[in-house]
Design a protein around this motif. Structure first.
Motif, short mmCIF file in Angstrom:
data_model
loop_
_atom_site.label_atom_id
_atom_site.label_comp_id
_atom_site.label_asym_id
_atom_site.label_seq_id
_atom_site.Cartn_x
_atom_site.Cartn_y
_atom_site.Cartn_z
N GLU A 1 0.25 -13.01 3.84
CA GLU A 1 -0.03 -11.79 4.63
C GLU A 1 -0.33 -12.16 6.09
N ILE B 1 -1.35 -9.71 8.50
CA ILE B 1 -2.26 -8.76 9.15
C ILE B 1 -3.70 -9.03 8.71
N ARG C 1 -6.43 -5.61 7.00
CA ARG C 1 -5.34 -4.63 6.82
C ARG C 1 -5.84 -3.31 6.27
N ASN D 1 -2.64 -5.21 15.93
CA ASN D 1 -3.34 -6.24 15.15
C ASN D 1 -3.06 -7.63 15.69
N SER E 1 0.41 -3.73 6.36
CA SER E 1 0.76 -5.10 5.93
C SER E 1 2.04 -5.58 6.60
#
Ligand code: AHR
Length: 647
Positions: A60, A62, A65, A113, A201
């Protein structure tokens, strides 16, 4: 500086040296197989420290999230009207979501992000963007997604329309044409209106073994390349958390990722001088993913569970521990984990495993209770665990602990207790100096052969500057000859810790360092790899003047048979001189034999591979031919050499 460390090592050598006649050299009895070497002997230890899971192995990209960090927008930069909400959430255990309202075309509304010290993006790869969203007023809202690099240039753009006032998942594939190690993901509302968004995501499509919700391919491959026999998880101190509330609870780490409750990572604040306020556990790499990864890399899983104690380093207040007569939920966690791993798909926990995509059992064979605990606080809790696990799963191997130190009062109390409680293995931890590692190569020669077996569950050689270095790798290689020689006592060993993000570490040395795109294998990694790939099946007696070779003349050595096909000899030369050695391979025919020779060496004891210069210390492979049964070799100064000899 190099010279200084070198003389330190040499000082150690001359201080303890029992020199043997170079002429007598080494003898290996090639037909006298000793103890079996467990297939699990050399393994890996994983803990979410140094951003090893989120931001590391778990793919992942992010951070935060689902807006569940203590500060809902940690990791996010907001613009326009963005608020956190909890009413009618999408996920009951992660109830927060963000509301974006766009009514002013001038400022715009959106959020950005930062990933984990940036988002690593590779040109030509595909990335799955997804989010859960709903419109607030039931009128569709258009969103723009952008990847922005560190110079603020946008290098990938896609659009997406959020429709419907019920929560729904939306997906878009990004196909960036640029490689960026530190980019950001930006979402901007293009239409006036209001939307709620959650669980945002960004995931590379290419994960290890193409698993969904999978692992970063290069990092997981580096684990597989070690050929690990066993895989310890999830720690480490993280098992304890800081207190019972923040301990690792495996049941929170399974099921849909969106609904796994986030927990603060204790390494967020354990070291005041290494504070990472953005370090949390999403549990995206949870117990299902762990078991699956163990299977994918061919390692036996070895979970470590909390025994009802808070971290004893952090808590002297006994109220922070679970009273012994209230331990049942903790014991149930252990029993349920075994059912989750091994139970039929019709059992309560086996059913969840099956629904997550693995109907067949994971065939879990061992479990550890407690990480670094000590005193009667530990033993009085361990006992009821052992009783309950033995009663329900008599085949399960149970691992107890010897505390955080390799000797001393707690250690001396715990070992006899482990024998009394009759655990199968005892977990020993040692983070020690090069001198300690060299002088402990005989540590297990005198261990009780009838007691529980040893699991060297956390160890690493710490040079004074705590950098990974060839010196520490060489000392580990030397020490490990003693693990192998004593394979009747030592059944498992795992170096620790495994991973570290170059921009976000709390602890060093570590086996593998990485940034957002690539990784580097340390000299210590190559030592582990050489042992993993050359474990052999049975110990063979190797001696000099009738004694095990554990420091005499600066040499450390061990021998093993690999079934009946090959003989494996490992020799560490810690001296600065090259050494001519005669190896009498008793039992080998006088025909010609071939050997593959793999050598890890450096004249610079401080050499350490880096992302920029990743091959300063890497194994060199060559071959040699000799007339049996005598093999004459020259050991390079400061070297670890593995000979694989065809019978
Ligand atoms: O490996 C780092 C830490 O060292 C582990 O979390 C802990 O068990 C030990 O003290």
């Amino acid at each position: 500086m190099g010279v200084c460390i070198l003389s330190l090592l040499l000082g150690e050598m001359t201080g303890t040296a029992q020199t043997f006649n170079a002429a007598s050299d080494l003898t290996v009895e090639t037909n006298r197989k000793g103890a079996s070497i467990q297939s699990t002997m050399y393994g890996i230890f994983f803990e979410d420290i140094n951003f090893g899971a989120d931001g590391g192995l778990y793919a992942e990209l992010i951070k935060n999230r689902s807006f569940e960090f203590d500060h809902a927008f940690t990791g996010w930069t907001l613009f326009g009207d963005v608020t956190v909400q909890t009413k009618n959430p999408c996920f009951d255990r992660n109830p927060r979501y963000a509301r974006l309202v766009h009514r002013n075309m001038l400022t715009g509304t959106g959020l950005e992000n930062e990933g984990f010290k940036g988002i690593g993006i590779k040109a030509g790869e595909k990335y799955d963007f997804s989010l859960y969203a709903r419109t607030v007023k039931n009128s569709p809202v258009k969103l723009r997604l952008e990847l922005v690099n560190s110079k603020n240039d946008i290098f990938e753009t896609k659009e997406l329309t959020i429709e419907g006032n019920g929560w729904r998942k939306f997906n878009v594939v990004l196909t960036p044409g640029q490689t960026e190690v530190k980019s950001r993901l930006r979402l901007t509302m293009l239409t006036e209106g209001a939307i709620d968004v959650d669980h945002i995501s960004l995931f590379p499509q290419q994960t290890f073994n193409n698993r969904s919700n999978g692992m970063r391919a290069d990092l997981a491959q580096a684990l597989k390349d070690l050929k690990p026999g066993v895989f310890r998880f999830p720690g480490g101190c993280i098992v304890e958390g800081t207190n019972l509330a923040t301990r690792y609870q495996w049941k929170n780490t399974i099921g849909p990722v969106e609904n796994r409750p986030v927990n603060i990572n204790r390494w967020n604040y354990t070291f005041a001088y290494k504070k990472f306020s953005d370090y949390y556990q999403s549990y995206g790499l949870g117990f299902f993913e762990y078991f699956q990864l163990s299977e994918d890399i061919g390692a036996e899983p070895l979970p470590v569970l909390n025994c009802g104690l808070s971290c004893q380093y952090e808590n002297s207040d006994p109220k922070q521990n679970c009273p012994v007569d209230e331990l049942q939920p903790y014991i149930d966690d252990a029993l349920d984990l075994i059912e989750f791993a091994n139970g039929p798909a019709t059992s309560k926990w086996g059913k969840i495993r099956s629904e997550m995509g693995h109907p067949a059992p994971f065939n879990l064979k061992m479990i550890a209770v407690g990480n670094e605990q000590w005193g009667t606080l530990y033993t009085e809790r361990l006992e009821p665990f052992v009783k309950a696990i033995r009663a329900k799963y008599p085949e399960m191997k149970i691992i107890g602990g010897a505390g955080p130190q390799a000797e001393g009062e707690d250690f001396d109390f715990l070992w006899p207790e482990m024998k009394r409680i009759k655990v199968d293995l005892v977990d020993e931890h040692y983070y020690r100096s090069p001198e300690w590692f060299l002088s402990n190569a005989s540590r297990y020669d005198s261990y009780d052969r009838k007691g529980p077996k040893v699991f060297a569950g956390e160890y690493a050689c710490h040079a004074p500057n705590r950098e990974n270095s060839f010196l520490s790798a060489l000392a580990e290689a030397a020490f490990m000859t003693g693990l192998e020689r004593n394979a009747d006592v030592v059944h498992l060993c795992t170096y620790a810790p495994l991973f570290a993000h170059v921009d976000a570490w709390q602890w060093r040395p570590d086996l593998i360092w990485f940034d957002n795109l690539t990784h580097v294998k340390t000299p210590n990694y190559y030592v582990q790899q050489l042992y993993g790939h050359n474990a052999g099946t049975d110990v063979l007696p190797l001696t000099a003047n009738g004694k095990p070779v554990a420091g005499q003349n600066g040499l450390y050595a061990t021998a093993a048979a690999d079934n009946n096909d090959e003989i494996i000899i490992k020799v560490v030369n810690t001296g600065i001189d090259q050494k001519k050695i005669k190896l009498s391979l008793n039992g080998l025919t006088n025909a010609k034999h071939n050997a593959t020779v793999t050598c890890l060496l450096s004249s610079n004891l401080e050499a350490r591979n880096t992302i920029q210069d990743s091959d300063e210390v890497i194994p060199q492979v060559s071959s040699l031919e000799f007339q049996g049964p005598l093999m004459e070799v020259t050991l390079a100064p400061l070297s670890f050499t593995v000979y694989r000899i065809n019978r």
